[in-house]
Design a protein around this motif. Structure first.
Motif, PDB file in Angstrom:
ATOM      1  N   LYS A  74     -10.649 -11.994  -4.091  1.00  0.00           N
ATOM      2  CA  LYS A  74      -9.641 -11.368  -3.711  1.00  0.00           C
ATOM      3  C   LYS A  74      -8.442 -12.187  -3.845  1.00  0.00           C
ATOM      4  O   LYS A  74      -8.543 -13.329  -3.417  1.00  0.00           O
ATOM      5  CB  LYS A  74      -9.445 -10.456  -2.610  1.00  0.00           C
ATOM      6  N   ASP A  78      -4.022  -8.908  -2.619  1.00  0.00           N
ATOM      7  CA  ASP A  78      -5.412  -7.677  -2.501  1.00  0.00           C
ATOM      8  C   ASP A  78      -5.671  -7.854  -1.251  1.00  0.00           C
ATOM      9  O   ASP A  78      -5.971  -6.717  -0.590  1.00  0.00           O
ATOM     10  CB  ASP A  78      -6.528  -8.213  -3.353  1.00  0.00           C
ATOM     11  N   LYS A  81      -3.383  -5.524   1.196  1.00  0.00           N
ATOM     12  CA  LYS A  81      -3.627  -3.981   1.192  1.00  0.00           C
ATOM     13  C   LYS A  81      -4.530  -3.299   2.327  1.00  0.00           C
ATOM     14  O   LYS A  81      -4.027  -2.542   3.275  1.00  0.00           O
ATOM     15  CB  LYS A  81      -4.494  -3.362  -0.270  1.00  0.00           C
ATOM     16  N   PRO A  82      -5.778  -4.103   2.538  1.00  0.00           N
ATOM     17  CA  PRO A  82      -6.313  -3.229   3.809  1.00  0.00           C
ATOM     18  C   PRO A  82      -5.696  -4.123   5.216  1.00  0.00           C
ATOM     19  O   PRO A  82      -5.780  -3.036   6.273  1.00  0.00           O
ATOM     20  CB  PRO A  82      -7.802  -4.103   3.809  1.00  0.00           C
ATOM     21  N   GLU A  84      -2.644  -3.997   5.873  1.00  0.00           N
ATOM     22  CA  GLU A  84      -1.555  -2.836   5.874  1.00  0.00           C
ATOM     23  C   GLU A  84      -2.043  -1.493   6.398  1.00  0.00           C
ATOM     24  O   GLU A  84      -1.554  -0.827   7.477  1.00  0.00           O
ATOM     25  CB  GLU A  84      -0.834  -2.426   4.558  1.00  0.00           C
ATOM     26  N   GLU A  85      -3.413  -1.210   5.867  1.00  0.00           N
ATOM     27  CA  GLU A  85      -4.168  -0.016   6.281  1.00  0.00           C
ATOM     28  C   GLU A  85      -4.586  -0.019   7.673  1.00  0.00           C
ATOM     29  O   GLU A  85      -4.416   0.857   8.474  1.00  0.00           O
ATOM     30  CB  GLU A  85      -5.121   0.235   5.123  1.00  0.00           C
ATOM     31  N   TYR A  95       3.489  -9.479   3.718  1.00  0.00           N
ATOM     32  CA  TYR A  95       3.132 -10.670   2.692  1.00  0.00           C
ATOM     33  C   TYR A  95       3.848 -11.876   3.111  1.00  0.00           C
ATOM     34  O   TYR A  95       3.364 -12.950   2.876  1.00  0.00           O
ATOM     35  CB  TYR A  95       3.618 -10.229   1.327  1.00  0.00           C
TER      36      TYR A  95
END
Length: 122
Positions: A74, A78, A81-82, A84-85, A95
């Motif tokens: 990753k 990449d 993304k998780p 943030e979720e 970031y």
């Protein structure tokens, strides 16, 4: 003229764990990095001021989550993304914080960052 580092996008880097660094995941899901204190200065400090042979660095929830996302495949983007979720607004500014954490891990030689076009070692 742009230097090589100015032309590279840090979010495209692929972090890879340093294989010499030992680490563990505790029952609560938090990561502890076990750093051996090597070198002559550390040996002297171990004798004089009882500095431990191994330092244990306990990562917080977000640091542990990031550490476990690092797989050598990753990119920094990449990995975001998780995060943030999972953490939502707690991760903001995402970031900027992620890049600073990844750079700190790299500075301490816990990880290395490869260019996206470098082959992975897996």
């Amino acid at each position: 003229m742009k230097s090589k580092s100015q032309g590279e996008n840090f979010l495209e880097k692929r972090p890879v764990h340093n294989e010499e660094i030992k680490w563990s995941v505790e029952d609560n899901g938090l990561v502890t990095i076990h750093m051996e204190n090597k070198g002559i200065a550390n040996r002297i400090a171990q004798k004089l001021i009882k500095k431990p042979k191994v330092s244990h660095i306990h990562l917080d929830e977000m640091g542990s989550f990031i550490w476990l996302q690092i797989d050598g495949e990753k990119t920094v983007f990449d990995i975001g993304k998780p995060i943030e979720e999972h953490f939502g607004e707690k991760a903001l500014p995402l970031y900027e914080r992620l890049s600073m954490f990844i750079r700190t891990l790299e500075t301490n030689k816990f990880i290395t960052c490869k260019n996206a076009d470098e082959p992975s070692e897996k």
